[in-house]
Motif scaffolding. Structure first.
Motif, PDB file in Angstrom:
ATOM      1  N   MET B 213       0.847  -1.186   0.000  1.00  0.00           N
ATOM      2  CA  MET B 213       0.000   0.000   0.000  1.00  0.00           C
ATOM      3  C   MET B 213       0.884   1.237   0.000  1.00  0.00           C
ATOM      4  SD  MET B 213      -3.253  -0.699   2.349  1.00  0.00           S
ATOM      5  CE  MET B 213      -4.583  -1.730   1.794  1.00  0.00           C
ATOM      6  N   PRO B 214       0.535   2.347  -0.556  1.00  0.00           N
ATOM      7  CA  PRO B 214      -0.740   2.636  -1.217  1.00  0.00           C
ATOM      8  C   PRO B 214      -0.712   2.385  -2.732  1.00  0.00           C
ATOM      9  CG  PRO B 214       0.503   4.652  -0.954  1.00  0.00           C
ATOM     10  CD  PRO B 214       1.376   3.534  -0.458  1.00  0.00           C
ATOM     11  N   LEU B 215       0.317   1.699  -3.218  1.00  0.00           N
ATOM     12  CA  LEU B 215       0.406   1.509  -4.673  1.00  0.00           C
ATOM     13  C   LEU B 215      -0.066   0.113  -5.077  1.00  0.00           C
ATOM     14  CD1 LEU B 215       3.837   3.279  -5.051  1.00  0.00           C
ATOM     15  CD2 LEU B 215       1.666   4.097  -5.925  1.00  0.00           C
ATOM     16  N   HIS B 216      -0.987  -0.430  -4.332  1.00  0.00           N
ATOM     17  CA  HIS B 216      -1.392  -1.819  -4.515  1.00  0.00           C
ATOM     18  C   HIS B 216      -2.669  -1.963  -5.353  1.00  0.00           C
ATOM     19  CE1 HIS B 216      -4.193  -0.224  -1.733  1.00  0.00           C
ATOM     20  NE2 HIS B 216      -4.975  -1.261  -1.940  1.00  0.00           N
ATOM     21  N   SER B 217      -3.376  -0.857  -5.578  1.00  0.00           N
ATOM     22  CA  SER B 217      -4.804  -0.987  -5.897  1.00  0.00           C
ATOM     23  C   SER B 217      -5.084  -1.704  -7.218  1.00  0.00           C
ATOM     24  CB  SER B 217      -5.479   0.381  -5.894  1.00  0.00           C
ATOM     25  OG  SER B 217      -4.887   1.192  -6.875  1.00  0.00           O
ATOM     26  N   TRP B 218      -4.056  -1.841  -8.069  1.00  0.00           N
ATOM     27  CA  TRP B 218      -4.328  -2.563  -9.309  1.00  0.00           C
ATOM     28  C   TRP B 218      -4.439  -4.062  -9.069  1.00  0.00           C
ATOM     29  CZ3 TRP B 218      -0.942  -6.258 -11.113  1.00  0.00           C
ATOM     30  CH2 TRP B 218       0.332  -6.256 -10.566  1.00  0.00           C
ATOM     31  N   ILE B 219      -3.877  -4.561  -7.991  1.00  0.00           N
ATOM     32  CA  ILE B 219      -3.870  -6.016  -7.784  1.00  0.00           C
ATOM     33  C   ILE B 219      -5.285  -6.553  -7.537  1.00  0.00           C
ATOM     34  CG2 ILE B 219      -2.895  -7.918  -6.445  1.00  0.00           C
ATOM     35  CD1 ILE B 219      -0.462  -6.202  -5.947  1.00  0.00           C
ATOM     36  N   PRO B 220      -6.041  -5.969  -6.564  1.00  0.00           N
ATOM     37  CA  PRO B 220      -7.419  -6.458  -6.412  1.00  0.00           C
ATOM     38  C   PRO B 220      -8.264  -6.263  -7.680  1.00  0.00           C
ATOM     39  CG  PRO B 220      -6.784  -5.099  -4.551  1.00  0.00           C
ATOM     40  CD  PRO B 220      -5.680  -4.994  -5.532  1.00  0.00           C
ATOM     41  N   SER B 221      -8.040  -5.154  -8.389  1.00  0.00           N
ATOM     42  CA  SER B 221      -8.812  -4.960  -9.621  1.00  0.00           C
ATOM     43  C   SER B 221      -8.468  -6.029 -10.639  1.00  0.00           C
ATOM     44  CB  SER B 221      -8.514  -3.596 -10.232  1.00  0.00           C
ATOM     45  OG  SER B 221      -8.720  -2.591  -9.308  1.00  0.00           O
ATOM     46  N   ALA B 222      -7.175  -6.350 -10.736  1.00  0.00           N
ATOM     47  CA  ALA B 222      -6.751  -7.366 -11.697  1.00  0.00           C
ATOM     48  C   ALA B 222      -7.374  -8.710 -11.367  1.00  0.00           C
ATOM     49  CB  ALA B 222      -5.234  -7.477 -11.716  1.00  0.00           C
ATOM     50  N   ALA B 223      -7.557  -8.980 -10.061  1.00  0.00           N
ATOM     51  CA  ALA B 223      -8.123 -10.265  -9.666  1.00  0.00           C
ATOM     52  C   ALA B 223      -9.518 -10.457 -10.230  1.00  0.00           C
ATOM     53  CB  ALA B 223      -8.149 -10.374  -8.149  1.00  0.00           C
TER      54      ALA B 223
END
Lengths: 410, 634
Positions: B213-223
């Motif tokens: 975090m806070p640069l993680h947000s693409w991972i849940p979206s990619a899932a």
């Protein structure tokens, strides 16, 4: 007056060769495109002015006298005026007039600056002026002309209209040749030949960063394929000015690499825009999509060109951008941060462009098939960007030895 | 040709061949990865005997060289091994899927670039390979469920942002201190502002790659859109390995992180917040893949926390946790991929009771889930234990914040266990929905990789000191790691086995089996045993959603209010709109004003230009008079 110098002399070393190669390559690609696409209308006039434009660009590269450069400069403006107005519609004529007036007016100021140099130094020969100091005022006057030609804040204003009006190959020549004429003069006069005050270069660097940011922002909110590319050109020219205004080894190398990377990639992207417009009948990003499915080769090639401009390795644009950042951070971290934010803008509008045109599903139902030959040209330009990035040490070495040639003799 | 060059070129060539010769794609890809693994093993063995370097020359003043030492040798081995496992799984999993052709190409390109990153001898060379991974990321995420192009763009922008930050950091450090070698003779202390800013910028790149975090947000979206194989390859293995590799290099070899308390506190805070926030988000997820994605974010927190302590045992723990996390997280994504493929869905609500249908997948998933939750004696426990020890050691330095970090880490562990209990119950236990009645076990190529990984979870946990720590982790660090506490995994394992045995005896001979089964009833009335009355596990932790303050935060989190991507694109777009509607408009108006002024002047002058000779003669006279006057006055 120094009468020994032959004023009508064209001469150059490896740096000039490098620049001429870049301009020539873009000119050649645009001519090939024109041969396929420009078949009706004022064909003779069109081809004459295209050749005049490219030739005056290469002439500026090799000319050794400022007055010759100025003459070619105005010749290019004239050719540009006719080419932008090629379709002769109301809007096209207005755009061409804008381009001509902004360029001509600024060139008049530049002429005043050149006159001041002539009065003070007694010559306009670059060989005689070498190493002499150029005061702030004439430098700024010449800069006005350069900023208009190379479409930088606040004189970029003619450019987006011209891009909207001009035929596609002219757009490619505009961003690959015509706008580089200003860069070439900047490089030859302020970086290679005369000494300018530090404050002047700092002003140029600041202006370049601001111009790059503003144009990047406008590109991000643009509605059509072409207008994204138009403002992107303004934004990338800012990077080139930033690199060159830093001078020194990294500034020059990066600036020239950037000229090459940008000219090649932008020409290819304008061709892509032309293909897509021909095929869909319009260039509005909201109503496009799914070109990757109908033409994967074009999508891959355009994607590569976009990545090169966005400064992603292994394309040549990466090395250019890296060099500019190295040169800039040496001088000031703040300018470096500005450049990086602008690079982020570039990445963002390129992603937006790719997503809306190539990814997803087609929103315009009847897409006409694309011209395979032109797709081939785009692919070749993309492969040039890739190959130049993989063997990036070759252009770097060429520029390096050119610099020893040009500056070693100082 | 030098082995290092082969490590770059073999996967690349295999990827291109597989892309061109579609009929032999599987063969080319798999053989390419296996050959790369062979070279990785060779280079790993070489690296045990000392550093191996390969100079390519010098361009633009930057030395271009490849080199391998203990740390990079170890990570090289991991990268190649995971690539082989993921490819083996994908041979079947990706068959017939949209974008399969590009998938194999990008997996191998990713392998080649990761090898490049790990072999690079200085940061500038590494930046090149690191940047190409951006294209790999975009290429892998682009195909997928509808909306995947937006997710791919999001990932590209977030990771691109961090890449640019890193570029700036590397250039800043290079300009100030010379081209930075990956393993200089002595690390640089973090004292000068340029060093600190450089460190933080480069660390931002490493953290974004690892998915902190806070640069993680693409991972849940990619899932939500990407295939499980992509999730297992990029966020679960490659990115973690490379991100934490760089963070370790940066904190231990290039800079000396222990020299600056403030920077350590920043890193540890990022780590602790990542652990807690991501696990909270994981608790309330309704889809298997997204839940796993939040956990893979949460686990990065432990690594960052461990390395951020600056204490040898903590750093070793962080690095060990990287290895462990990659093992079990890849295993989890792969088994979840099998379930999703054969169950045709990854909605937790629609799964259930698959343990009997997919026993091998179930067991490997269970082992990996227990490992991630940090249940002893599995590997996840050992590395978390080491991280805790590192945090506790901070007390000796007088760090006042350490209890907070420790609580966050432990709470995170508890919540991880909680969320995996929910997941295991809802996927494999409980009632099986009618739609899954005919589900069967995945094929050999698909269950083998998770089984291998589950086995590794056990092996690296039970024999933690004998195999991974002594063989891989300790030699990679130039630090003296003190033997860890009193934790004895072999003994513990025996105790755990013994207690399991006793439990089994109790189960067999006790009263546990003598339960009464009855049909479901409400208020005395029998209810039909159909889909309607099936109990799912989605709502296990619904109460979490109703805690005060937290409920609001989770609601905003779900809507993306904390998503840095939305902030970033929003603010840049706002800047763009200002540029378009203010700067551009004002400039245009200015030019138009100039134009109309000129036109006005022209119209004015046209009055004096009317074709009558007397007027012209008059003008000439007036002009001549003025001229003469000037001359006379001079």
């Amino acid at each position: 007056m120094n009468l020994d110098v032959n004023w009508l002399q064209f001469r150059g070393g490896k740096l000039e060769l490098f620049l001429a190669l870049v301009l020539g390559l873009v000119g050649l690609a645009a001519l090939l495109y024109s041969l396929v696409k420009i078949r009706a209308g004022r064909v003779a006039e069109y081809f004459i002015f295209v050749v005049v434009l490219v030739a005056s660009g290469i002439g500026v590269v090799y000319a050794r006298n400022l007055i010759v450069i100025f003459a070619l400069w105005e010749l290019a403006a004239l050719a540009l005026w006719r080419l932008v107005a090629y379709h002769r519609g109301e809007e096209e004529l207005a755009a061409a007039n804008w381009a001509w007036l902004v360029n001509f007016g600024s060139a008049a100021l530049m002429l005043v600056g050149l006159g001041q140099i002539l009065v003070e130094r007694g010559t306009l020969s670059l060989d005689v002026l070498r190493g002499q100091t150029l005061p702030f005022l004439p430098a700024t006057l010449v800069l006005v002309g350069i900023l208009a030609k190379s479409a930088t804040l606040p004189l970029y204003i003619w450019l987006p209209r011209a891009y909207k009006a001009a035929p596609v190959p002219v757009c490619a020549i505009l961003s690959g040749v015509a706008e580089n004429i200003g860069i070439v003069l900047f490089f030859k006069l302020f970086v290679l030949t005369m000494r300018v005050p530090d404050a002047f270069m700092v002003m140029v660097a600041g202006l370049a960063v601001v111009s790059s940011l503003v144009a990047g922002g406008i590109a991000l909110t643009a509605g059509t394929f072409r207008s994204t590319l138009a403002y992107s050109t303004v934004s990338q020219l800012g990077f080139i000015f930033l690199g060159l205004s830093m001078t020194g080894y990294y500034g020059i190398t990066a600036g020239l690499l950037y000229v090459a990377a940008h000219a090649v990639a932008k020409a290819g992207l304008f061709f892509t825009a032309g293909l897509v417009e021909d095929s869909a009948g319009h260039g509005e990003m909201d109503r496009l999509g799914g070109v990757a499915r109908s033409n994967p080769v074009l999508a891959v090639a355009a994607g590569m060109l976009m990545l090169s401009i966005a400064g992603v390795p292994p394309f040549i644009g990466f090395f250019a951008k890296l060099g500019v950042v190295i040169a800039t951070v040496r001088y000031s971290l703040l300018l470096g941060v500005g450049a990086m934010v602008s690079a982020l803008f570039t990445l963002l509008y390129m992603v937006r462009l790719y997503t809306s045109v190539f990814a997803g599903t087609a929103k315009t139902p009847e897409m006409k098939p694309l011209n395979g030959f032109i797709v081939g040209i785009v692919l070749v330009l993309a492969l040039v960007s890739l190959a130049a990035g993989i063997v990036y040490y070759l252009p770097v070495k060429l520029i390096e030895s050119g610099m020893t040639q040009a500056l070693g003799a100082l | 040709m030098h082995t290092f060059l082969l490590m770059l070129l073999v996967p690349l060539a295999a990827g291109i061949l597989g892309y061109v010769v579609t009929r032999l794609r599987n063969e080319f890809s798999f053989i390419g990865a296996v050959v790369a693994l062979y070279y990785a093993v060779r280079v790993f063995i070489q690296s045990r005997h000392g550093t191996v370097a390969y100079e390519l020359g010098q361009v633009a003043g930057v030395p271009v060289a490849l080199r391998v030492d203990a740390l990079s040798g170890f990570v090289l081995l991991c990268v190649a091994a995971f690539a082989v496992l993921v490819l083996l799984f994908s041979l079947r999993y990706m068959r017939g899927r949209d974008g399969a052709r590009g998938f194999f190409f990008f997996v191998l390109l990713g392998l080649a670039c990761s090898n490049g990153v790990l072999l690079s001898a200085n940061l500038l060379v590494m930046l090149f390979f690191w940047g190409v991974l951006l294209i790999v990321l975009y290429g892998l995420l682009l195909p997928g469920r509808p909306g995947s192009e937006k997710v791919a763009a999001k990932a590209l922008v977030i990771v691109g942002l961090s890449d640019f930050a890193m570029l700036l950091g590397i250039v800043l450090v290079a300009v100030q201190f010379g081209w930075i070698d990956m393993a200089p003779s002595a690390p640089m202390p973090l004292r000068e502002p340029a060093a600190i800013i450089g460190f933080l910028l480069i660390a931002a790149g490493a953290l974004a790659k690892a998915g902190s975090m806070p640069l993680h947000s693409w991972i849940p979206s990619a899932a939500e859109t990407a295939p499980a194989a992509v999730m297992a390859y990029i966020p679960a293995s490659l990115d973690k390995l490379l991100g934490i590799y760089l963070l370790t290099r940066l904190s231990v070899d290039i800079f000396d992180i222990s020299s600056n308390v403030a920077v350590r506190n920043v890193l540890m805070t990022v780590g602790a917040l990542t652990i807690l926030c991501a696990v909270m988000m994981a608790l309330v997820q309704k889809r298997v893949m997204k839940l796993l994605a939040f956990h893979s974010v949460s686990q990065v927190g432990y690594m960052v926390l461990g390395i951020g302590t600056g204490i040898p045992v903590g750093i070793a723990g962080g690095l060990f946790h990287m290895l462990n996390n990659t093992i079990y997280k890849t295993g989890l994504f792969l088994s979840a991929g099998s379930v999703e493929m054969w169950g045709k869905t990854d909605e937790i609500d629609e799964l259930g009771g698959l343990a009997g249908r997919m026993p091998v997948t179930f067991v490997s998933f269970l082992v990996a889930a227990l490992a991630i939750a940090g249940v002893p004696p599995l590997n996840g426990f050992v590395s978390k234990w080491m991280v805790y020890q590192g945090v506790v050691e901070l007390a000796k330095e007088g760090n006042k914040l350490y209890p907070l970090f420790l609580i966050a880490a432990m709470l995170g562990s508890v919540l991880t266990l909680a969320s995996f209990l929910k997941l295991i119950h809802s996927m494999f236990l409980g009632q099986r929905p009618a739609a899954l009645a005919r589900t069967r076990e995945a094929g050999f190529a698909m269950w083998l990789p998770p089984v291998v990984l589950a086995f590794a979870c056990i092996l690296f946990g039970v024999f933690a000191y004998e195999i991974p720590l002594r063989g891989l982790i300790y030699p990679s660090l130039p630090l003296l790691v003190e033997p860890v506490g009193i934790w004895q995994p072999v003994l513990t394992t025996l105790l755990v086995l013994a207690s399991l045995g006793i439990g089994a005896l109790v189960y067999l001979f006790g009263t546990a089996r003598r339960t009464t089964a009855t049909r479901t009833f409400v208020g005395g009335e029998m209810i039909a045993d159909d889909e309607e009355s099936r109990v799912t596990g989605t709502a296990f932790y619904t109460p979490v959603k109703h805690l005060p303050i937290l409920d609001e935060l989770l609601k905003y989190g779900e809507r993306g209010a904390f998503d840095i991507y939305n902030w970033l694109t929003g603010s840049l777009r706002a800047l763009g709109l200002i540029s378009r509607h203010v700067v551009d408009r004002v400039l245009t108006a200015l030019f138009e004003f100039t134009g109309s002024m000129v036109r006005l002047a022209g119209r004015g002058l046209s009055f004096v230009q009317n074709g009558s000779l007397p007027l012209y003669v008059g003008w000439v006279f007036i002009g001549a008079t003025i001229f003469l006057l000037i001359l006379a006055l001079k």
